[in-house]
Design a protein around this motif. Sequence first.
Motif, PDB file in Angstrom:
ATOM      1  N   ASP A 170      43.566  47.087  32.036  1.00 43.83           N
ATOM      2  CA  ASP A 170      44.291  47.729  33.117  1.00 43.83           C
ATOM      3  C   ASP A 170      44.561  46.662  34.176  1.00 43.83           C
ATOM      4  O   ASP A 170      43.688  46.333  34.958  1.00 43.83           O
ATOM      5  N   GLY A 171      45.731  46.074  34.161  1.00 44.71           N
ATOM      6  CA  GLY A 171      46.045  44.927  35.007  1.00 44.71           C
ATOM      7  C   GLY A 171      45.723  43.653  34.250  1.00 44.71           C
ATOM      8  O   GLY A 171      44.966  43.688  33.296  1.00 44.71           O
ATOM      9  N   TYR A 182      25.316  28.502  33.918  1.00 48.34           N
ATOM     10  CA  TYR A 182      26.028  29.427  34.799  1.00 48.34           C
ATOM     11  C   TYR A 182      26.109  30.831  34.203  1.00 48.34           C
ATOM     12  O   TYR A 182      27.066  31.144  33.502  1.00 48.34           O
ATOM     13  N   PRO A 183      25.131  31.634  34.451  1.00 46.03           N
ATOM     14  CA  PRO A 183      25.233  33.018  33.986  1.00 46.03           C
ATOM     15  C   PRO A 183      26.299  33.763  34.798  1.00 46.03           C
ATOM     16  O   PRO A 183      26.661  33.349  35.905  1.00 46.03           O
ATOM     17  N   LEU A 184      26.822  34.821  34.235  1.00 43.73           N
ATOM     18  CA  LEU A 184      27.888  35.565  34.898  1.00 43.73           C
ATOM     19  C   LEU A 184      27.460  37.012  35.065  1.00 43.73           C
ATOM     20  O   LEU A 184      26.891  37.615  34.162  1.00 43.73           O
ATOM     21  N   ILE A 185      27.739  37.562  36.224  1.00 40.25           N
ATOM     22  CA  ILE A 185      27.398  38.961  36.484  1.00 40.25           C
ATOM     23  C   ILE A 185      28.696  39.731  36.704  1.00 40.25           C
ATOM     24  O   ILE A 185      29.545  39.330  37.489  1.00 40.25           O
ATOM     25  N   VAL A 186      28.860  40.820  35.960  1.00 37.45           N
ATOM     26  CA  VAL A 186      30.120  41.566  35.965  1.00 37.45           C
ATOM     27  C   VAL A 186      29.865  43.031  36.294  1.00 37.45           C
ATOM     28  O   VAL A 186      28.841  43.593  35.911  1.00 37.45           O
ATOM     29  N   ASP A 187      30.799  43.621  36.990  1.00 40.83           N
ATOM     30  CA  ASP A 187      30.754  45.057  37.270  1.00 40.83           C
ATOM     31  C   ASP A 187      31.011  45.804  35.953  1.00 40.83           C
ATOM     32  O   ASP A 187      31.982  45.499  35.261  1.00 40.83           O
ATOM     33  N   PRO A 188      30.180  46.781  35.612  1.00 43.47           N
ATOM     34  CA  PRO A 188      30.373  47.463  34.327  1.00 43.47           C
ATOM     35  C   PRO A 188      31.764  48.099  34.182  1.00 43.47           C
ATOM     36  O   PRO A 188      32.306  48.151  33.085  1.00 43.47           O
ATOM     37  N   GLY A 189      32.333  48.557  35.275  1.00 43.09           N
ATOM     38  CA  GLY A 189      33.636  49.220  35.204  1.00 43.09           C
ATOM     39  C   GLY A 189      34.785  48.271  34.972  1.00 43.09           C
ATOM     40  O   GLY A 189      35.860  48.675  34.528  1.00 43.09           O
ATOM     41  N   ALA A 190      34.589  46.984  35.289  1.00 36.86           N
ATOM     42  CA  ALA A 190      35.683  46.021  35.160  1.00 36.86           C
ATOM     43  C   ALA A 190      35.569  45.199  33.885  1.00 36.86           C
ATOM     44  O   ALA A 190      36.480  44.464  33.536  1.00 36.86           O
ATOM     45  N   TYR A 191      34.449  45.357  33.163  1.00 40.00           N
ATOM     46  CA  TYR A 191      34.250  44.612  31.913  1.00 40.00           C
ATOM     47  C   TYR A 191      35.199  45.136  30.826  1.00 40.00           C
ATOM     48  O   TYR A 191      35.381  46.326  30.676  1.00 40.00           O
ATOM     49  N   VAL A 192      35.842  44.227  30.110  1.00 35.60           N
ATOM     50  CA  VAL A 192      36.743  44.626  29.028  1.00 35.60           C
ATOM     51  C   VAL A 192      36.180  44.202  27.668  1.00 35.60           C
ATOM     52  O   VAL A 192      36.041  45.021  26.767  1.00 35.60           O
ATOM     53  N   ALA A 193      35.888  42.907  27.529  1.00 38.52           N
ATOM     54  CA  ALA A 193      35.430  42.401  26.240  1.00 38.52           C
ATOM     55  C   ALA A 193      34.674  41.099  26.456  1.00 38.52           C
ATOM     56  O   ALA A 193      34.751  40.502  27.534  1.00 38.52           O
ATOM     57  N   ARG A 223      24.639  41.320  33.208  1.00 39.30           N
ATOM     58  CA  ARG A 223      24.419  39.886  33.336  1.00 39.30           C
ATOM     59  C   ARG A 223      24.635  39.238  31.980  1.00 39.30           C
ATOM     60  O   ARG A 223      24.062  39.667  30.984  1.00 39.30           O
ATOM     61  N   PHE A 224      25.516  38.240  31.933  1.00 39.37           N
ATOM     62  CA  PHE A 224      25.796  37.532  30.686  1.00 39.37           C
ATOM     63  C   PHE A 224      25.197  36.144  30.751  1.00 39.37           C
ATOM     64  O   PHE A 224      25.397  35.424  31.730  1.00 39.37           O
ATOM     65  N   GLU A 225      24.431  35.770  29.702  1.00 40.99           N
ATOM     66  CA  GLU A 225      23.833  34.442  29.641  1.00 40.99           C
ATOM     67  C   GLU A 225      24.128  33.832  28.279  1.00 40.99           C
ATOM     68  O   GLU A 225      24.210  34.557  27.294  1.00 40.99           O
ATOM     69  N   GLY A 226      24.271  32.535  28.244  1.00 39.91           N
ATOM     70  CA  GLY A 226      24.528  31.859  26.974  1.00 39.91           C
ATOM     71  C   GLY A 226      25.805  31.053  27.054  1.00 39.91           C
ATOM     72  O   GLY A 226      26.073  30.393  28.051  1.00 39.91           O
ATOM     73  N   ASP A 227      26.593  31.129  25.991  1.00 41.38           N
ATOM     74  CA  ASP A 227      27.802  30.322  25.915  1.00 41.38           C
ATOM     75  C   ASP A 227      28.927  31.169  25.325  1.00 41.38           C
ATOM     76  O   ASP A 227      28.883  31.551  24.162  1.00 41.38           O
ATOM     77  N   GLY A 228      29.933  31.461  26.143  1.00 46.21           N
ATOM     78  CA  GLY A 228      31.032  32.277  25.622  1.00 46.21           C
ATOM     79  C   GLY A 228      32.022  32.652  26.705  1.00 46.21           C
ATOM     80  O   GLY A 228      32.052  32.050  27.778  1.00 46.21           O
ATOM     81  N   LEU A 229      32.839  33.636  26.400  1.00 46.41           N
ATOM     82  CA  LEU A 229      33.884  34.062  27.312  1.00 46.41           C
ATOM     83  C   LEU A 229      33.773  35.559  27.584  1.00 46.41           C
ATOM     84  O   LEU A 229      33.444  36.331  26.678  1.00 46.41           O
ATOM     85  N   VAL A 230      34.062  35.941  28.827  1.00 48.32           N
ATOM     86  CA  VAL A 230      34.042  37.358  29.199  1.00 48.32           C
ATOM     87  C   VAL A 230      35.398  37.713  29.795  1.00 48.32           C
ATOM     88  O   VAL A 230      35.936  36.973  30.616  1.00 48.32           O
ATOM     89  N   TYR A 231      35.980  38.820  29.341  1.00 54.89           N
ATOM     90  CA  TYR A 231      37.277  39.282  29.857  1.00 54.89           C
ATOM     91  C   TYR A 231      37.026  40.372  30.881  1.00 54.89           C
ATOM     92  O   TYR A 231      36.359  41.357  30.598  1.00 54.89           O
ATOM     93  N   VAL A 232      37.574  40.169  32.083  1.00 50.90           N
ATOM     94  CA  VAL A 232      37.355  41.104  33.183  1.00 50.90           C
ATOM     95  C   VAL A 232      38.710  41.586  33.700  1.00 50.90           C
ATOM     96  O   VAL A 232      39.621  40.788  33.902  1.00 50.90           O
ATOM     97  N   GLN A 233      38.835  42.893  33.886  1.00 50.67           N
ATOM     98  CA  GLN A 233      40.114  43.437  34.367  1.00 50.67           C
ATOM     99  C   GLN A 233      40.060  43.692  35.872  1.00 50.67           C
ATOM    100  O   GLN A 233      38.993  43.961  36.422  1.00 50.67           O
ATOM    101  N   PRO A 234      41.209  43.614  36.566  1.00 51.74           N
ATOM    102  CA  PRO A 234      41.220  43.802  38.017  1.00 51.74           C
ATOM    103  C   PRO A 234      41.229  45.270  38.423  1.00 51.74           C
ATOM    104  O   PRO A 234      41.958  45.672  39.326  1.00 51.74           O
ATOM    105  N   SER A 235      40.460  46.073  37.728  1.00 50.38           N
ATOM    106  CA  SER A 235      40.457  47.502  38.003  1.00 50.38           C
ATOM    107  C   SER A 235      39.133  48.041  37.502  1.00 50.38           C
ATOM    108  O   SER A 235      38.548  47.478  36.581  1.00 50.38           O
ATOM    109  N   GLU A 236      38.633  49.088  38.111  1.00 50.35           N
ATOM    110  CA  GLU A 236      37.338  49.606  37.681  1.00 50.35           C
ATOM    111  C   GLU A 236      37.465  51.002  37.107  1.00 50.35           C
ATOM    112  O   GLU A 236      38.102  51.861  37.691  1.00 50.35           O
ATOM    113  N   ARG A 237      36.840  51.165  35.958  1.00 49.93           N
ATOM    114  CA  ARG A 237      36.803  52.500  35.361  1.00 49.93           C
ATOM    115  C   ARG A 237      35.858  53.354  36.174  1.00 49.93           C
ATOM    116  O   ARG A 237      35.020  52.856  36.913  1.00 49.93           O
TER     117      ARG A 237
END
Lengths: 244, 216
Positions: A170-171, A182-193, A223-237
């Motif tokens: 969504d966006g 560098y761990p990443l912390i994401v809002d559950p509503g904005a997490y896509v994949a 909270r994401f830790e390790g090595d990879g990619l996270v897709y975040v949308q500019p909208s919250e479910r």
Amino acid sequence: MNAGTKFRPLWQIVRGWRGGGVRTRLRRYLHTVAMFRLQGSKVLAVDMTGDAVKAKNGSMVAYDGQMAFKKLTGGGEGLRGMVTRRLTGEQMTVMEVRGQGTCWFADRASEINLVRLQGEKLFVESSNLLATDGGLRTGTTFTGLRGASQGNGLFTTTVEGHGQAAILSDGPAVVLRVAPQYPLIVDPGAYVAHQGNVRQSFQSGVTFRTLLGEGGGEAFQIRFEGDGLVYVQPSERNTIAGDV
Amino acid sequence: MTLREINSKMVEATVVPGQRLFSQRGAMLAYKGEVSFTPNIQGGQGGLMSMIGRRVAGEATPLMTVEGSGTVFFGHGGHHVQVINLSGDTLYVEADRLLAFEGTLQQGTMFMGSQGGVMGMVRGQVTGQGLFTTTLKGHGAVAVMAHGGVFEVPITPQRPVHVDPQAYVAHHGDVRNKLSTALGWRDMVGRGSGEAFQLELSGNGAVYVQASEEKL
């Protein structure tokens, strides 16, 4: 994997059943990999030459050439997949599109992101998955408390193999890198994949203020830790976490 | 060129004396210069008979005539806007998708049954177009609204194009369309792929498709 018109020695077919490496090389040899490209940011065009792609049911908007549409019961994962999807509630209505020509896909004017997979696993919500290459395998995994916080249930869909996948957001989504330092912390509503070798944990910032109804609206995070990619949308479910 | 897209959801129209412009009533966002907007009771061009025809056909969207000299900005409901330039051929579009068009274009109403008889009427029902559709003919520019972005697919005699009826926006040129069904036993038992009805367009021209299956 689809048999082309070309002659294939038997040993190559047999070797193709085994590892991912040989399988990909074989597919490249047969030239039957569908080409995914974006037309604008909301339309996915797939060029096909006799091969197949899996797509969300009813997401075709136009095509030229010859195409056949067939619904795959249980996400095309066989009987076991069908039962698993029924039990987990991670249901996915998928169709198989096979043919020659160009097929255009779109879903309610959502933004589309292309993901190229080279053997790694992509974790995505089934409602956010638009199309996958026919050679990619899909399945379900348990996500635990994180899934519940997203408002999407306890299970999620996985896509694995070599090829391309298209995910909806969504966006326009941003791709954020997770590195060991560098761990990443994401809002559950904005997490896509997410993809790659990533561990995820659920963290809560619930304090006595939240309990008093004075929370900042960010009580839960992933909270994401390790090595990879996270897709975040500019909208919250709409999630439970968004309200507290 | 009178109509110009300034972003994906707004068009800018240049109005000069002596040239009229039609637009959907209430779609004006801003204007510069001396421009007058008169509600068009007839709902477009033609005489009294055309007006009655449109009323009967349910293709009568409230239009207004824009005259004067200056610049007018149009937009409606946050929908995406696409400007289509016509050079002599006919554009087929639903009246409620029309945002603005030049007065040089000839407006008409077409009975769906005239293209393919009963199947044409069925097609109109499936695509939600109804029994009638609006035609615009001549030289000039048209601004058409759609949900999500619009993309153009060229149609050539060798390559017919199939479109999801819900994503169809408009088409122009010398194009024949027919409803093709891919109904099988799977659809009967509720296991369809969701693509049972398709609009098959063949001939010479172009079709405009929106990135969504939602109506306006």
